[in-house]
Design a protein around this motif. Structure first.
Motif, PDB file in Angstrom:
ATOM      1  N   GLU A   1      -0.438  65.095 -13.718  1.00 35.37           N
ATOM      2  CA  GLU A   1       0.730  64.511 -13.051  1.00 35.37           C
ATOM      3  C   GLU A   1       0.621  64.634 -11.536  1.00 35.37           C
ATOM      4  O   GLU A   1       0.883  63.675 -10.797  1.00 35.37           O
ATOM      5  N   VAL A   2       0.262  65.835 -11.078  1.00 33.49           N
ATOM      6  CA  VAL A   2       0.174  66.062  -9.629  1.00 33.49           C
ATOM      7  C   VAL A   2      -0.969  65.243  -9.029  1.00 33.49           C
ATOM      8  O   VAL A   2      -0.822  64.670  -7.943  1.00 33.49           O
ATOM      9  N   MET A   3      -2.088  65.146  -9.748  1.00 32.27           N
ATOM     10  CA  MET A   3      -3.192  64.315  -9.270  1.00 32.27           C
ATOM     11  C   MET A   3      -2.737  62.874  -9.103  1.00 32.27           C
ATOM     12  O   MET A   3      -3.059  62.230  -8.101  1.00 32.27           O
ATOM     13  N   LYS A   4      -1.967  62.385 -10.065  1.00 32.65           N
ATOM     14  CA  LYS A   4      -1.470  61.014 -10.002  1.00 32.65           C
ATOM     15  C   LYS A   4      -0.514  60.849  -8.816  1.00 32.65           C
ATOM     16  O   LYS A   4      -0.596  59.874  -8.075  1.00 32.65           O
ATOM     17  N   GLU A   5       0.393  61.831  -8.629  1.00 33.68           N
ATOM     18  CA  GLU A   5       1.334  61.793  -7.498  1.00 33.68           C
ATOM     19  C   GLU A   5       0.598  61.754  -6.159  1.00 33.68           C
ATOM     20  O   GLU A   5       1.047  61.113  -5.217  1.00 33.68           O
ATOM     21  N   LYS A   6      -0.540  62.460  -6.098  1.00 31.16           N
ATOM     22  CA  LYS A   6      -1.303  62.565  -4.850  1.00 31.16           C
ATOM     23  C   LYS A   6      -2.403  61.498  -4.762  1.00 31.16           C
ATOM     24  O   LYS A   6      -3.207  61.516  -3.831  1.00 31.16           O
ATOM     25  N   ASN A   7      -2.415  60.586  -5.731  1.00 31.35           N
ATOM     26  CA  ASN A   7      -3.422  59.523  -5.771  1.00 31.35           C
ATOM     27  C   ASN A   7      -4.850  60.053  -5.724  1.00 31.35           C
ATOM     28  O   ASN A   7      -5.707  59.512  -5.038  1.00 31.35           O
ATOM     29  N   MET A   8      -5.079  61.121  -6.473  1.00 29.14           N
ATOM     30  CA  MET A   8      -6.423  61.706  -6.568  1.00 29.14           C
ATOM     31  C   MET A   8      -7.000  61.366  -7.938  1.00 29.14           C
ATOM     32  O   MET A   8      -6.344  61.582  -8.956  1.00 29.14           O
ATOM     33  N   SER A   9      -8.208  60.869  -7.954  1.00 31.63           N
ATOM     34  CA  SER A   9      -8.853  60.507  -9.218  1.00 31.63           C
ATOM     35  C   SER A   9      -9.639  61.681  -9.774  1.00 31.63           C
ATOM     36  O   SER A   9      -9.987  62.625  -9.046  1.00 31.63           O
ATOM     37  N   ALA A  10      -9.926  61.602 -11.047  1.00 34.84           N
ATOM     38  CA  ALA A  10     -10.761  62.627 -11.685  1.00 34.84           C
ATOM     39  C   ALA A  10     -12.133  62.658 -11.040  1.00 34.84           C
ATOM     40  O   ALA A  10     -12.732  63.724 -10.866  1.00 34.84           O
ATOM     41  N   ILE A  11     -12.638  61.500 -10.660  1.00 30.67           N
ATOM     42  CA  ILE A  11     -13.957  61.425 -10.009  1.00 30.67           C
ATOM     43  C   ILE A  11     -13.935  62.168  -8.680  1.00 30.67           C
ATOM     44  O   ILE A  11     -14.842  62.943  -8.378  1.00 30.67           O
ATOM     45  N   ALA A  12     -12.887  61.970  -7.886  1.00 29.20           N
ATOM     46  CA  ALA A  12     -12.785  62.643  -6.588  1.00 29.20           C
ATOM     47  C   ALA A  12     -12.701  64.154  -6.750  1.00 29.20           C
ATOM     48  O   ALA A  12     -13.386  64.900  -6.036  1.00 29.20           O
ATOM     49  N   ILE A  13     -11.873  64.611  -7.690  1.00 26.88           N
ATOM     50  CA  ILE A  13     -11.736  66.051  -7.924  1.00 26.88           C
ATOM     51  C   ILE A  13     -13.061  66.628  -8.422  1.00 26.88           C
ATOM     52  O   ILE A  13     -13.478  67.701  -7.979  1.00 26.88           O
ATOM     53  N   ALA A  14     -13.720  65.928  -9.326  1.00 24.61           N
ATOM     54  CA  ALA A  14     -14.994  66.402  -9.875  1.00 24.61           C
ATOM     55  C   ALA A  14     -16.028  66.583  -8.768  1.00 24.61           C
ATOM     56  O   ALA A  14     -16.775  67.568  -8.768  1.00 24.61           O
ATOM     57  N   LYS A  15     -16.061  65.668  -7.824  1.00 27.31           N
ATOM     58  CA  LYS A  15     -17.003  65.787  -6.706  1.00 27.31           C
ATOM     59  C   LYS A  15     -16.688  67.021  -5.865  1.00 27.31           C
ATOM     60  O   LYS A  15     -17.587  67.731  -5.445  1.00 27.31           O
ATOM     61  N   ILE A  16     -15.411  67.252  -5.634  1.00 30.41           N
ATOM     62  CA  ILE A  16     -15.000  68.383  -4.794  1.00 30.41           C
ATOM     63  C   ILE A  16     -15.358  69.714  -5.442  1.00 30.41           C
ATOM     64  O   ILE A  16     -15.845  70.619  -4.771  1.00 30.41           O
ATOM     65  N   ILE A  17     -15.111  69.848  -6.751  1.00 28.03           N
ATOM     66  CA  ILE A  17     -15.392  71.134  -7.402  1.00 28.03           C
ATOM     67  C   ILE A  17     -16.768  71.158  -8.069  1.00 28.03           C
ATOM     68  O   ILE A  17     -17.098  72.112  -8.757  1.00 28.03           O
ATOM     69  N   ASN A  18     -17.539  70.096  -7.823  1.00 27.54           N
ATOM     70  CA  ASN A  18     -18.926  70.034  -8.280  1.00 27.54           C
ATOM     71  C   ASN A  18     -19.056  70.163  -9.801  1.00 27.54           C
ATOM     72  O   ASN A  18     -19.684  71.084 -10.310  1.00 27.54           O
TER      73      ASN A  18
END
Length: 71
Positions: free
Chosen positions: A9-26
């Motif tokens: 939910e928070v990712m959606k609110e912040k317009n963050m995709s799973a791909i973007a998060i995955a890149k950040i946390i490797n």
């Protein structure tokens, strides 16, 4: 609280995709999708989500615990 749902939910609110998060946390994108299904999560991983999303999930969990305690 179902933490995986809340993270999504928070990712959606912040317009963050799973791909973007995955890149950040490797990690792989599929790992992020697996996190969505979790009812609980490792605190270190949750801390990473707090920082990346600039959102205090720990505070929400604490509030949820207080509400359950007072029932």
């Amino acid at each position: 609280m179902h933490i995986g749902n809340r993270i999504r939910e928070v990712m959606k609110e912040k317009n963050m995709s799973a791909i973007a998060i995955a890149k950040i946390i490797n990690c792989e994108r599929t790992n992020i999708y697996n996190i969505y299904a979790r009812k609980d999560i490792n605190t270190k991983l949750l801390e990473q989500f707090c920082v990346i999303l600039n959102h205090d999930f720990f505070k929400e969990l604490s509030k949820d615990l207080s509400l359950k305690k007072n029932k």
